[in-house]
Structure formats: structure tokens, C-alpha cells
Scaffold this motif. Structure first.
Motif, PDB file in Angstrom:
ATOM      1  N   ASN A   1     -50.833  77.642  -8.485  1.00 11.19           N
ATOM      2  CA  ASN A   1     -50.738  76.605  -7.464  1.00 11.19           C
ATOM      3  C   ASN A   1     -49.678  76.957  -6.431  1.00 11.19           C
ATOM      4  OD1 ASN A   1     -51.330  73.763  -6.484  1.00 11.19           O
ATOM      5  ND2 ASN A   1     -49.144  73.584  -6.938  1.00 11.19           N
ATOM      6  N   ALA A   2     -48.536  77.496  -6.900  1.00  7.01           N
ATOM      7  CA  ALA A   2     -47.445  77.842  -5.983  1.00  7.01           C
ATOM      8  C   ALA A   2     -47.861  78.923  -4.991  1.00  7.01           C
ATOM      9  CB  ALA A   2     -46.222  78.297  -6.778  1.00  7.01           C
ATOM     10  N   LEU A   3     -48.641  79.898  -5.477  1.00 12.42           N
ATOM     11  CA  LEU A   3     -49.041  81.008  -4.614  1.00 12.42           C
ATOM     12  C   LEU A   3     -50.255  80.674  -3.747  1.00 12.42           C
ATOM     13  CD1 LEU A   3     -48.483  84.024  -7.036  1.00 12.42           C
ATOM     14  CD2 LEU A   3     -47.000  83.206  -5.204  1.00 12.42           C
ATOM     15  N   GLN A   4     -50.934  79.604  -4.082  1.00 12.46           N
ATOM     16  CA  GLN A   4     -52.036  79.133  -3.230  1.00 12.46           C
ATOM     17  C   GLN A   4     -51.557  78.169  -2.161  1.00 12.46           C
ATOM     18  OE1 GLN A   4     -54.889  77.515  -6.014  1.00 12.46           O
ATOM     19  NE2 GLN A   4     -56.017  79.448  -6.171  1.00 12.46           N
ATOM     20  N   ASN A   5     -50.368  77.627  -2.354  1.00 15.55           N
ATOM     21  CA  ASN A   5     -49.798  76.659  -1.414  1.00 15.55           C
ATOM     22  C   ASN A   5     -48.390  77.095  -1.032  1.00 15.55           C
ATOM     23  OD1 ASN A   5     -51.899  74.269  -1.579  1.00 15.55           O
ATOM     24  ND2 ASN A   5     -51.523  74.915  -3.691  1.00 15.55           N
TER      25      ASN A   5
ATOM     26  N   PRO B   1     -45.030  77.455   0.624  1.00 15.09           N
ATOM     27  CA  PRO B   1     -44.239  76.567   1.482  1.00 15.09           C
ATOM     28  C   PRO B   1     -43.837  77.260   2.781  1.00 15.09           C
ATOM     29  CG  PRO B   1     -42.905  77.393  -0.319  1.00 15.09           C
ATOM     30  CD  PRO B   1     -44.307  77.825  -0.609  1.00 15.09           C
ATOM     31  N   SER B   2     -43.526  76.481   3.776  1.00 14.27           N
ATOM     32  CA  SER B   2     -43.211  77.031   5.099  1.00 14.27           C
ATOM     33  C   SER B   2     -42.056  78.031   5.053  1.00 14.27           C
ATOM     34  CB  SER B   2     -42.880  75.889   6.074  1.00 14.27           C
ATOM     35  OG  SER B   2     -41.786  75.115   5.585  1.00 14.27           O
ATOM     36  N   GLU B   3     -41.086  77.795   4.163  1.00  7.08           N
ATOM     37  CA  GLU B   3     -39.932  78.688   4.083  1.00  7.08           C
ATOM     38  C   GLU B   3     -40.305  80.101   3.646  1.00  7.08           C
ATOM     39  OE1 GLU B   3     -38.383  74.960   1.860  1.00  7.08           O
ATOM     40  OE2 GLU B   3     -40.341  75.727   2.480  1.00  7.08           O
ATOM     41  N   MET B   4     -41.453  80.228   2.965  1.00  2.00           N
ATOM     42  CA  MET B   4     -41.853  81.521   2.424  1.00  2.00           C
ATOM     43  C   MET B   4     -42.972  82.182   3.224  1.00  2.00           C
ATOM     44  SD  MET B   4     -39.911  81.994  -0.285  1.00  2.00           S
ATOM     45  CE  MET B   4     -40.772  83.273  -1.208  1.00  2.00           C
ATOM     46  N   GLN B   5     -43.424  81.538   4.291  1.00  2.00           N
ATOM     47  CA  GLN B   5     -44.569  82.060   5.051  1.00  2.00           C
ATOM     48  C   GLN B   5     -44.288  83.443   5.638  1.00  2.00           C
ATOM     49  OE1 GLN B   5     -47.585  80.982   5.323  1.00  2.00           O
ATOM     50  NE2 GLN B   5     -47.439  78.948   4.413  1.00  2.00           N
ATOM     51  N   ASP B   6     -43.098  83.644   6.196  1.00  2.00           N
ATOM     52  CA  ASP B   6     -42.784  84.944   6.786  1.00  2.00           C
ATOM     53  C   ASP B   6     -42.770  86.035   5.725  1.00  2.00           C
ATOM     54  OD1 ASP B   6     -42.579  83.843   9.277  1.00  2.00           O
ATOM     55  OD2 ASP B   6     -40.389  83.687   9.262  1.00  2.00           O
ATOM     56  N   TYR B   7     -42.308  85.709   4.537  1.00  2.00           N
ATOM     57  CA  TYR B   7     -42.238  86.703   3.461  1.00  2.00           C
ATOM     58  C   TYR B   7     -43.636  87.131   3.011  1.00  2.00           C
ATOM     59  CZ  TYR B   7     -41.529  88.626  -1.216  1.00  2.00           C
ATOM     60  OH  TYR B   7     -41.566  89.425  -2.338  1.00  2.00           O
ATOM     61  N   PHE B   8     -44.521  86.179   2.803  1.00  2.00           N
ATOM     62  CA  PHE B   8     -45.864  86.500   2.320  1.00  2.00           C
ATOM     63  C   PHE B   8     -46.783  86.987   3.449  1.00  2.00           C
ATOM     64  CE2 PHE B   8     -44.493  83.879  -1.268  1.00  2.00           C
ATOM     65  CZ  PHE B   8     -44.987  84.619  -2.328  1.00  2.00           C
ATOM     66  N   GLY B   9     -46.473  86.603   4.689  1.00  2.00           N
ATOM     67  CA  GLY B   9     -47.250  87.072   5.823  1.00  2.00           C
ATOM     68  C   GLY B   9     -48.559  86.333   5.998  1.00  2.00           C
TER      69      GLY B   9
ATOM     70  N   ASP C   1     -46.066  81.929 -16.052  1.00  2.00           N
ATOM     71  CA  ASP C   1     -46.541  80.554 -16.178  1.00  2.00           C
ATOM     72  C   ASP C   1     -46.136  79.732 -14.963  1.00  2.00           C
ATOM     73  OD1 ASP C   1     -47.486  80.785 -19.041  1.00  2.00           O
ATOM     74  OD2 ASP C   1     -45.363  81.283 -19.295  1.00  2.00           O
ATOM     75  N   GLN C   2     -44.882  79.919 -14.527  1.00  2.00           N
ATOM     76  CA  GLN C   2     -44.368  79.188 -13.371  1.00  2.00           C
ATOM     77  C   GLN C   2     -43.611  80.155 -12.465  1.00  2.00           C
ATOM     78  OE1 GLN C   2     -42.946  75.053 -13.938  1.00  2.00           O
ATOM     79  NE2 GLN C   2     -42.975  75.491 -16.136  1.00  2.00           N
ATOM     80  N   THR C   3     -43.392  79.708 -11.235  1.00  2.00           N
ATOM     81  CA  THR C   3     -42.755  80.579 -10.250  1.00  2.00           C
ATOM     82  C   THR C   3     -41.555  79.898  -9.602  1.00  2.00           C
ATOM     83  OG1 THR C   3     -44.676  81.958  -9.733  1.00  2.00           O
ATOM     84  CG2 THR C   3     -43.084  81.642  -7.977  1.00  2.00           C
ATOM     85  N   ILE C   4     -40.524  80.715  -9.389  1.00  2.00           N
ATOM     86  CA  ILE C   4     -39.307  80.289  -8.690  1.00  2.00           C
ATOM     87  C   ILE C   4     -39.290  80.991  -7.347  1.00  2.00           C
ATOM     88  CG2 ILE C   4     -36.786  80.425  -8.720  1.00  2.00           C
ATOM     89  CD1 ILE C   4     -37.059  80.570 -11.845  1.00  2.00           C
ATOM     90  N   PHE C   5     -39.045  80.246  -6.267  1.00  5.22           N
ATOM     91  CA  PHE C   5     -38.897  80.843  -4.945  1.00  5.22           C
ATOM     92  C   PHE C   5     -37.421  80.889  -4.570  1.00  5.22           C
ATOM     93  CE2 PHE C   5     -43.385  79.264  -3.771  1.00  5.22           C
ATOM     94  CZ  PHE C   5     -43.933  80.507  -4.034  1.00  5.22           C
TER      95      PHE C   5
ATOM     96  N   ALA D   1     -40.906  76.224  -8.156  1.00  2.00           N
ATOM     97  CA  ALA D   1     -42.080  75.770  -7.409  1.00  2.00           C
ATOM     98  C   ALA D   1     -43.191  75.255  -8.318  1.00  2.00           C
ATOM     99  CB  ALA D   1     -42.605  76.911  -6.534  1.00  2.00           C
ATOM    100  N   GLY D   2     -43.087  75.532  -9.632  1.00  2.00           N
ATOM    101  CA  GLY D   2     -44.083  75.038 -10.572  1.00  2.00           C
ATOM    102  C   GLY D   2     -45.127  76.074 -10.933  1.00  2.00           C
TER     103      GLY D   2
END
Length: 230
Positions: A216-220, A222-230, A198-202, A211-212
Motif C-alpha cells: 500500500n505504501a509503495l502504491q500510494n 506521499p508527496s515528500e517521496m515523489q522526487d525520490y521515486f520519480g 511486511d511494512q515500510t518506513i520512509f 508508512a504501514g
């Protein structure tokens, strides 16, 4: 309701700061790079790891002062932890008692748990006679008998193939909704999170935050997670 406030946890110089958050019934994906503190977060909730500071409460009860066995928490690890020399029935019954002889009521509870996870008829088999997915179901049945309000999943289905993993995730979602549990699922797979969370924690850069809404969290990202998701 599970509340964390001013929580700091980790090992040595790697201390993670968790933002204050309240968690109600539902499934929360816990996503972040390897070594970021995801498993340590779950172990801190369960009481296997001491936090540096802060508070964890559930229904206004202080969890940090409670023993591991007294906390309203059950945990599934990456390994099934089934005893190979015991039957599936005996493995599951250990959630209630280590005694050899069970009462009629206890035997009924084991049977009900087996039925819920689709293992009726497998009670006399040993773990080595089951597939990986069936072993995961047996481990989940043992957790069900603990009747805990909070379920922690530390990538317990990571070794399963996609179809079996999805089947187990769907079963977890069904059980969580039926029993109104709070579930934390550590995963490296956005697909797994989108499927049932239902919701996600980063978790990254020594920080953990809610992150909520998962989609929505996985479509947006955050900059801190960009390297992880690629």
C-alpha cells in the motif's frame, strides 16, 4: 515490542525527527534518498550513534542506557567483515568466543548455523575461496549465533546480482519468521521491499515515519517521496 518516542537523531545540522512508533515481529523496509538518515537510524538503534533526544525501548527495557554489546540487536553491514586469514568456521565461531578451542556444544552451534544458511561442507574454506553470495551467507550465520531479537540490515546484499540478492532476501525472511525477529532492512529497491518487507518506513526531509503495509505504501507514494521515486 520495540518502541521509539520523541526520537531525534543525526549529525550536526541534519537532525531527523522520527515519529512515535511501535514495531512488532516482522520485516520493515527503510527507504529514502541517500543521506536522508537511513543508516544513521540503524546505527542509533544499535548504539553506534547517540541520539539527540527521545527514547528507544524494547520489551519495556531502555536501550539507550545499555552498552552496544548488551542490546538485543545484531547488525549486517554492506561489507561482510569476515577475517580473510580465518576459516569460515572460525569466522562464525567469533560470534560466541575468541578462544581457539571450542566446546562440543559450541562446535554444534556453529555447525547448525552453517546448515541453516546452506554452507555445510564449507567450514574449512577461507572467505577468499567463497563467492560473494556465500560470504553473505557466512556473515548471516555469524549473526544467527548471536541470538538477538532485532536484526538490522544496512544494504548487505547490494553488491550481489539480482538472483543471488533475491536468494539472500528470501533466506532472511525465512529466518526472521522462524525466529520471530524484528528486522529493519535499508534498501533503495522497491522490489526488495515488496519481496520480503511486511511494512515500510520512509525517511526524507529530516523526517522518519512508519508508512504501514509495504504494498500500500509503495502504491500510494506521499508527496515528500515523489522526487525520490520519480
Amino acid at each position: 515490542m520495540l518502541n521509539i518516542k520523541n526520537l531525534k537523531f543525526g549529525h550536526g545540522s541534519h537532525i531527523v525527527v522520527a515519529e512515535n512508533a511501535a514495531f512488532g515481529g516482522g520485516i520493515y523496509g527503510v527507504i529514502g534518498p541517500s543521506g536522508s538518515g537511513k543508516s544513521t537510524f540503524l546505527n542509533t538503534l544499535a548504539g553506534f550513534h547517540n541520539c539527540e533526544s527521545g527514547s528507544i525501548t524494547f520489551d519495556d527495557q531502555d536501550l539507550l542506557t545499555q552498552r552496544v554489546e548488551d542490546r538485543p540487536i545484531a547488525m549486517l553491514f554492506q561489507s561482510s567483515n569476515l577475517f580473510p586469514h580465518l576459516t569460515i568456521f572460525r569466522n562464525i565461531a567469533l560470534a560466541m568466543t575468541s578462544r581457539r578451542w571450542l566446546t562440543k556444544s559450541q562446535r554444534q552451534h556453529v555447525g547448525d548455523a552453517l546448515d541453516r544458511v546452506g554452507l555445510s561442507g564449507f567450514e574449512n574454506r577461507k572467505p577468499g575461496e567463497l563467492s560473494g553470495g556465500q560470504q553473505s551467507r557466512a556473515t548471516l550465520a555469524r549473526v544467527l549465533l548471536q541470538k538477538k531479537s532485532i536484526l538490522l540490515l544496512d544494504e548487505p546484499f547490494a553488491a550481489l546480482g539480482p538472483a543471488m540478492r533475491n536468494e539472500m532476501l528470501d533466506l532472511v525472511k525465512e529466518i526472521a519468521e522462524t525466529d520471530n525477529q524484528i528486522v529493519f532492512l535499508v534498501t533503495h529497491s522497491p522490489d526488495d521491499a515488496l519481496r520480503i518487507c511486511d511494512q515500510t518506513i520512509f525517511v526524507t526531509n529530516k523526517r522518519l515515519w512508519l508508512a504501514g503495509d509495504t504494498k500500500n505504501a509503495l502504491q500510494n507514494i506521499p508527496s515528500e517521496m515523489q522526487d525520490y521515486f520519480g
